[in-house]
Scaffold this active site. Structure first.
Site, short mmCIF file in Angstrom:
data_model
loop_
_atom_site.label_atom_id
_atom_site.label_comp_id
_atom_site.label_asym_id
_atom_site.label_seq_id
_atom_site.Cartn_x
_atom_site.Cartn_y
_atom_site.Cartn_z
N GLY A 1 -1.83 -3.73 4.74
CA GLY A 1 -3.32 -4.24 5.22
C GLY A 1 -3.73 -4.88 6.70
O GLY A 1 -3.77 -3.43 8.02
N THR B 1 0.84 -0.83 0.17
CA THR B 1 -0.07 -0.08 0.07
C THR B 1 0.57 1.24 0.07
O THR B 1 1.75 1.33 0.39
CB THR B 1 -0.95 0.20 1.70
OG1 THR B 1 -2.17 -1.00 1.06
CG2 THR B 1 -2.16 1.14 0.98
#
Length: 525
Positions: free
Chosen positions: A422, A339
């Site tokens: 996550g 991410t």
């Protein structure tokens, strides 16, 4: 390593890659605002951190405009295709984690760029995307993080994607000039044709045709029908702050539930970095994750009982169940980790906290249609269990790990923070906020201090507590004695994620912290 934060008197940009931060700073120098800068950062990250994020992924945005005096959310996550249903995976226990079978949700990022700029931007989309287009066309020095990501996940790339990220069958070395000509063409098409170039134009046709040829499930109609949405955040009060998160389908409420649990403990009597500190936060996280895993999905399909889950008396009951010398036994579900989080504050007080992802490194590994766009594998998180809240259905948003945060005092942002990772996102966010609020750390120190991550794996559910070696050995031994399954990793390990933060003090100075585990930079003046 930088000893202290970068402090600006008016502006601040933080991101996990210095070239992306520079792209945002360039927009501010040209007279753009925080929203122009944030979209420039987002687009640049899609080029220079392609293993982490990209045009084929999703994004969530928290925005603050002083004149509005409120935090808003743009949900830039995509829905599953109209032809996607559990029957497509008959005989399987789970949706494949890679390949076109995992690429079953429409990418929401390009739509989110257009929405944020249309609502608040000053500069045209073409100007905001210019740095990203140049990085893609002319090339940039490949990061060691991308090199390591390719070593880890390059085998999951389809031939079309492998030709881009492993040209000639080899993984480029850190520092090599890395070009993405196909992606440059796609970004240029969006710069000239807007969001419709992605969802209804040449890009959409190319992706849909490539999917059709290879047995993928997304269609041109799925892309054309996509629309993100402005919505209201979820929030809680914590020690004089109002903390905001994106609502479901984001997991943001789990961080708020964790804070509500922690509010029942006196941090003045808990030393930072002690056994008590790490144990308490890990145990609070487990309790909030139990609720998250039970309820989180697209609320349009299954209601998420936020009023109960964020009730202070409910949190007090959970806090009473935490044992000071014993770890609770609870396994976390497997999630991805890759991410990119970033934040921008400008001289007018506009603030943007945002995060984007392909889910796993390089997402699904598929880049159909010659567009240079890797499609996310976010849809692989759907369940094939018809009784599960997050069960796969057509036109549905999945349980989403992305969760940017803003904390306000007296109606003004004081902390913008978030992280890659996550399952690690609510955990690291809790570490960041408690360090800045309770222990007086600046933004840079808060992100650089040792971290842990409970759970989080791409394989089987796990109870492991992954702890950096910089946590004192006596603390790790006591955690293990309490029943935590302690796994020690190296100092500044990437498994702890890439966190970044902006703190705004009473003088209005903007203090930026970027993670030494990343290639990031804080730029402010």
């Amino acid at each position: 390593m930088r000893a202290g934060p970068v402090v600006g008197t008016r502006t601040m940009v933080v991101s996990p890659h210095y070239l992306a931060s520079a792209a945002g700073a360039r927009m501010l120098e040209r007279g753009g605002n925080a929203f122009d800068a944030a979209v420039a950062v987002s687009a640049a990250l899609a080029v220079v951190y392609p293993h982490m994020t990209g045009l084929g992924g999703d994004a969530f945005w928290l925005t603050f405009v002083p004149g509005e005096g409120r935090v808003r959310v743009y949900n830039g996550s995509g829905r599953s295709g109209s032809r996607v249903h559990r029957g497509r995976y008959a005989g399987m226990e789970a949706i494949p984690r890679r390949g076109l079978g995992a690429a079953i949700t429409v990418p929401g990022m390009a739509d989110s760029w257009a929405a944020v700029l249309a609502e608040y931007g000053r500069l045209p989309l073409a100007e905001v995307l210019e740095p990203a287009i140049r990085y893609a066309a002319d090339g940039f020095p490949l990061s060691s993080d991308q090199h390591q990501g390719t070593l880890l996940a390059g085998g999951a790339l389809c031939p079309e994607a492998a030709a881009i990220y492993m040209p000639g069958g080899r993984i480029p070395e850190p520092g090599e000039r890395f070009r993405q000509k196909e992606l440059a063409r796609s970004l240029s098409a969006i710069a000239s044709g807007g969001r419709d170039a992605f969802y209804k134009g040449e890009i959409a046709r190319s992706i849909a045709e490539g999917m059709s040829r290879s047995g993928g499930l997304l269609t041109a109609e799925d892309l054309a029908d996509h629309a993100g949405e402005w919505t209201e955040p979820v929030c809680t009060d914590y020690h004089g702050l109002r903390v905001y998160q994106a609502p479901p389908n984001s997991q943001g409420f789990a961080a708020l539930e964790t804070l509500n649990i922690l509010e029942n403990f006196d941090f003045r009597s808990i030393g930072h970095g002690t056994y008590e500190y790490y144990h308490l936060i890990a145990e609070a996280i487990k309790l909030s994750f139990r609720d998250r895993d039970a309820y989180l999905t697209d609320p349009a399909f299954s209601p998420v009982p936020l009023e109960r889950l964020l009730d202070k008396s409910y949190a007090a009951g959970l806090a009473a169940a935490i044992m000071p010398d014993r770890a609770a036994s609870l396994a976390s579900a497997p999630t991805g980790r890759d991410t990119a989080y970033a934040a921008v504050v400008d001289g007018d007080g506009n603030a943007v906290s945002f995060i984007q992802s392909l889910y796993f490194e390089f997402g699904s590994g598929s880049a159909p249609g010659g567009t240079g766009i890797l499609l996310q594998n976010r849809g692989s998180f759907f369940s094939l269990d018809p009784g599960a809240a997050n069960t796969l259905e057509p036109g549905k948003r999945t349980f989403h790990t992305l969760m940017p945060a803003i904390a306000c005092r007296d109606g003004r942002p004081v902390y913008l923070y978030g992280t890659q990772g996550g399952e690690g996102q609510p955990q690291t966010q809790t570490l960041l906020l408690t360090r800045m609020l309770h222990y007086g750390m600046d933004a840079q120190q808060a992100v650089a201090e040792p971290r842990f991550v409970w759970g989080r794996t791409w394989g089987e559910p796990t109870e492991a507590l992954t702890v950096e070696s910089r946590v004192p050995e006596e603390v790790r031994l006591r955690l293990a004695a309490a029943g935590h399954q302690v796994r020690t990793v190296r100092a500044y390990d990437g498994l702890a994620g890439h966190a970044h933060a902006i703190a705004i003090d009473g003088e209005g100075f903007r203090s930026g912290g970027t993670d030494p585990r990343s290639d990031g930079a804080a730029i402010g003046w």
